[in-house]
Design a protein around this motif. Sequence first.
Motif, PDB file in Angstrom:
ATOM      1  N   PRO A  10     -27.273  61.977  -3.651  1.00  0.00           N
ATOM      2  CA  PRO A  10     -26.004  62.061  -4.499  1.00  0.00           C
ATOM      3  C   PRO A  10     -25.679  60.503  -4.636  1.00  0.00           C
ATOM      4  O   PRO A  10     -25.952  59.558  -4.005  1.00  0.00           O
ATOM      5  CB  PRO A  10     -24.992  62.776  -3.507  1.00  0.00           C
ATOM      6  N   CYS A  11     -24.779  60.527  -5.852  1.00  0.00           N
ATOM      7  CA  CYS A  11     -24.082  59.129  -6.119  1.00  0.00           C
ATOM      8  C   CYS A  11     -23.423  58.875  -4.783  1.00  0.00           C
ATOM      9  O   CYS A  11     -23.684  57.863  -4.014  1.00  0.00           O
ATOM     10  CB  CYS A  11     -23.162  59.462  -7.113  1.00  0.00           C
ATOM     11  N   SER A  12     -22.359  60.001  -4.404  1.00  0.00           N
ATOM     12  CA  SER A  12     -21.766  59.665  -2.988  1.00  0.00           C
ATOM     13  C   SER A  12     -22.091  60.726  -1.936  1.00  0.00           C
ATOM     14  O   SER A  12     -22.189  61.950  -2.395  1.00  0.00           O
ATOM     15  CB  SER A  12     -20.224  59.729  -3.342  1.00  0.00           C
ATOM     16  N   TRP A  40     -20.166  53.597   1.114  1.00  0.00           N
ATOM     17  CA  TRP A  40     -19.081  52.843   0.451  1.00  0.00           C
ATOM     18  C   TRP A  40     -19.225  52.636  -1.200  1.00  0.00           C
ATOM     19  O   TRP A  40     -20.268  52.021  -1.488  1.00  0.00           O
ATOM     20  CB  TRP A  40     -19.370  51.408   1.206  1.00  0.00           C
ATOM     21  N   LYS A  41     -18.380  52.938  -1.755  1.00  0.00           N
ATOM     22  CA  LYS A  41     -18.623  53.111  -3.194  1.00  0.00           C
ATOM     23  C   LYS A  41     -17.691  51.940  -3.756  1.00  0.00           C
ATOM     24  O   LYS A  41     -16.575  52.022  -3.889  1.00  0.00           O
ATOM     25  CB  LYS A  41     -18.166  54.232  -3.825  1.00  0.00           C
ATOM     26  N   PRO A  42     -18.222  50.799  -4.186  1.00  0.00           N
ATOM     27  CA  PRO A  42     -17.261  49.656  -4.805  1.00  0.00           C
ATOM     28  C   PRO A  42     -17.020  50.147  -6.250  1.00  0.00           C
ATOM     29  O   PRO A  42     -17.901  50.303  -7.072  1.00  0.00           O
ATOM     30  CB  PRO A  42     -18.360  48.543  -4.920  1.00  0.00           C
ATOM     31  N   SER A 188     -30.042  57.188 -14.038  1.00  0.00           N
ATOM     32  CA  SER A 188     -28.685  58.055 -13.929  1.00  0.00           C
ATOM     33  C   SER A 188     -27.889  57.200 -14.514  1.00  0.00           C
ATOM     34  O   SER A 188     -27.025  57.172 -15.564  1.00  0.00           O
ATOM     35  CB  SER A 188     -28.489  58.390 -12.528  1.00  0.00           C
ATOM     36  N   HIS A 189     -27.635  55.650 -13.961  1.00  0.00           N
ATOM     37  CA  HIS A 189     -26.488  54.793 -14.199  1.00  0.00           C
ATOM     38  C   HIS A 189     -27.110  54.198 -15.699  1.00  0.00           C
ATOM     39  O   HIS A 189     -26.207  53.910 -16.478  1.00  0.00           O
ATOM     40  CB  HIS A 189     -26.402  53.599 -13.466  1.00  0.00           C
ATOM     41  N   LEU A 190     -28.394  54.222 -16.035  1.00  0.00           N
ATOM     42  CA  LEU A 190     -28.573  53.607 -17.649  1.00  0.00           C
ATOM     43  C   LEU A 190     -28.203  54.604 -18.445  1.00  0.00           C
ATOM     44  O   LEU A 190     -27.464  54.306 -19.487  1.00  0.00           O
ATOM     45  CB  LEU A 190     -30.151  53.404 -17.646  1.00  0.00           C
ATOM     46  N   VAL A 215     -32.910  58.257  -8.784  1.00  0.00           N
ATOM     47  CA  VAL A 215     -32.263  59.353  -9.665  1.00  0.00           C
ATOM     48  C   VAL A 215     -31.009  60.207  -8.698  1.00  0.00           C
ATOM     49  O   VAL A 215     -31.387  60.617  -7.476  1.00  0.00           O
ATOM     50  CB  VAL A 215     -33.345  60.311  -9.953  1.00  0.00           C
ATOM     51  N   GLU A 216     -30.119  60.041  -9.061  1.00  0.00           N
ATOM     52  CA  GLU A 216     -28.914  60.689  -8.534  1.00  0.00           C
ATOM     53  C   GLU A 216     -29.011  62.274  -8.670  1.00  0.00           C
ATOM     54  O   GLU A 216     -29.131  62.487  -9.922  1.00  0.00           O
ATOM     55  CB  GLU A 216     -27.504  60.307  -9.146  1.00  0.00           C
ATOM     56  N   THR A 217     -28.638  62.607  -7.594  1.00  0.00           N
ATOM     57  CA  THR A 217     -29.102  64.183  -7.739  1.00  0.00           C
ATOM     58  C   THR A 217     -27.832  64.939  -6.724  1.00  0.00           C
ATOM     59  O   THR A 217     -27.391  64.364  -5.698  1.00  0.00           O
ATOM     60  CB  THR A 217     -30.318  64.641  -6.682  1.00  0.00           C
ATOM     61  N   THR A 226     -18.265  61.926  -7.722  1.00  0.00           N
ATOM     62  CA  THR A 226     -18.307  60.647  -8.565  1.00  0.00           C
ATOM     63  C   THR A 226     -19.321  60.894  -9.359  1.00  0.00           C
ATOM     64  O   THR A 226     -20.473  61.513  -9.070  1.00  0.00           O
ATOM     65  CB  THR A 226     -18.538  59.386  -7.532  1.00  0.00           C
ATOM     66  N   ASP A 227     -19.538  60.218 -10.609  1.00  0.00           N
ATOM     67  CA  ASP A 227     -20.580  60.266 -11.572  1.00  0.00           C
ATOM     68  C   ASP A 227     -21.025  61.743 -11.794  1.00  0.00           C
ATOM     69  O   ASP A 227     -22.453  61.834 -11.772  1.00  0.00           O
ATOM     70  CB  ASP A 227     -21.838  59.568 -11.422  1.00  0.00           C
ATOM     71  N   ALA A 228     -20.299  62.406 -12.024  1.00  0.00           N
ATOM     72  CA  ALA A 228     -20.559  63.990 -12.228  1.00  0.00           C
ATOM     73  C   ALA A 228     -21.434  64.381 -13.294  1.00  0.00           C
ATOM     74  O   ALA A 228     -22.266  65.237 -13.613  1.00  0.00           O
ATOM     75  CB  ALA A 228     -19.272  64.999 -12.167  1.00  0.00           C
ATOM     76  N   THR A 229     -21.306  63.457 -14.642  1.00  0.00           N
ATOM     77  CA  THR A 229     -22.156  63.820 -15.746  1.00  0.00           C
ATOM     78  C   THR A 229     -23.653  63.471 -15.610  1.00  0.00           C
ATOM     79  O   THR A 229     -24.507  63.897 -16.528  1.00  0.00           O
ATOM     80  CB  THR A 229     -21.535  63.026 -16.914  1.00  0.00           C
ATOM     81  N   GLN A 230     -24.055  62.498 -14.657  1.00  0.00           N
ATOM     82  CA  GLN A 230     -25.258  62.235 -14.703  1.00  0.00           C
ATOM     83  C   GLN A 230     -26.189  62.621 -13.658  1.00  0.00           C
ATOM     84  O   GLN A 230     -27.453  62.233 -13.432  1.00  0.00           O
ATOM     85  CB  GLN A 230     -25.199  60.337 -14.589  1.00  0.00           C
ATOM     86  N   GLN A 231     -25.726  63.136 -12.745  1.00  0.00           N
ATOM     87  CA  GLN A 231     -26.430  63.747 -11.389  1.00  0.00           C
ATOM     88  C   GLN A 231     -27.288  64.860 -12.111  1.00  0.00           C
ATOM     89  O   GLN A 231     -26.894  66.123 -12.655  1.00  0.00           O
ATOM     90  CB  GLN A 231     -25.458  64.116 -10.083  1.00  0.00           C
TER      91      GLN A 231
HETATM   92 MN    MN Z   1     -23.363  56.540  -9.124  1.00  0.00          MN
END
Ligand code: MN
Length: 363
Positions: A10-12, A40-42, A188-190, A215-217, A226-231
């Motif tokens: 996961p992203c988080s 820890w998510k900056p 994912s972030h790209l 890869v965020e999953t 966080t980052d719901a559209t890209q996982q």
């Molecule tokens: Mn993320």
Amino acid sequence: MKTPHIIAGPCSFESDNEMFKLAEQLSLLPNVKTFRAGIWKPRTLPGAFEGRGASALPALEAIQNKYNLEAAVEVSLPEHVEACMKYNIKKLWIGARSVCSPDLLEALFKKISERNPASTLLIKNPYACDLQLWIGATLRAQKHGLQVEHCFRGVKTEKPLFRNAPLWSWVREIKKQFPQTKMYLDPSHLYGKREVIMSEIKNFKRLDLFDAYMVETHLFPERALTDATQQLTPQELARFIAALHESYDKDAVDLLTLRKHIDHIDQCILEQFKLRQDISKQVAHSKRRSGHPVYDKKRFDELLSTRTLMAKKVGLSLSFTKEIFTKIHDESVSRQITELLQTRNNQRTGKIENEKDSKIQRI
Ligand code: MN
Ligand code: PEP
């Protein structure tokens, strides 16, 4: 056939229960050897979910042991390194924001080399558009005796093609300067969107630049904190991995990707022309107020000579540059004339209307 290493997760890090279920499904996929989780998510803006912090570490350690996955965590402060070591977290990475801060990196690398000198550290490319920051971070880590791997996650430019810009030349340069590195792609972030990640697989695969992927999953990406559209879901990740293994012709020119880049550049050029034209209108009014002529030969000569100098610097044809800027300048002058004529007509009709009004009032 290359069998790229996959880091997924996961992203988080969210609830323990969901994270265990996710890790179990991921551990069944080929090539997934590492479970990533941001704890820890900056965040760029305050107030957004900043991760569960150290409270997630016991569960992460248990996942590592139960599913035979190494856990990977982003560290952005020396105390994060300390906490990860306490829970035996196998892999640490430096995120796109921290990599922009040399002082912070110095403190992080010092701590990592004291606590776990044999570890291999994954360094993402910087968020800011400066390749030197990525190179500098690598040299700095090496100075502390650390082994480094790299992860490309796209670069924040003013108008990126995707969520971030795919500056593949950065990846090539890092591989040139650090030929032993293991190069990851973080799609994912790209790309920023599930559908785009899936549709771009063929394109980035053809570049043949990457040894591994992060890869965020998520089990239910739409409700991710966080980052719901890209996982990707584990099922989508399975398709992603299968697509990585499909054979392809490495030498084929990736016409589609190249054309997409050109389309994007052309759009940016047109938007800049429009901006130039809007400013040129303001110039027309400023000239009118100061009694300056619309066509100014001195300015035109100066414009051509500075533009050709710029062209020489970047390696563009001088005759092409002269031709294009003469056209741009002609267009600008004719727009300024139209603008001023229009203003004069408007003023005249305004004056006539005013005169009519005052006549009517007098009658
Ligand atoms: Mn993320
Ligand atoms: C992440 O991978 O969770 C992350 C925040 O990525 P980046 O540092 O590339 O923005």
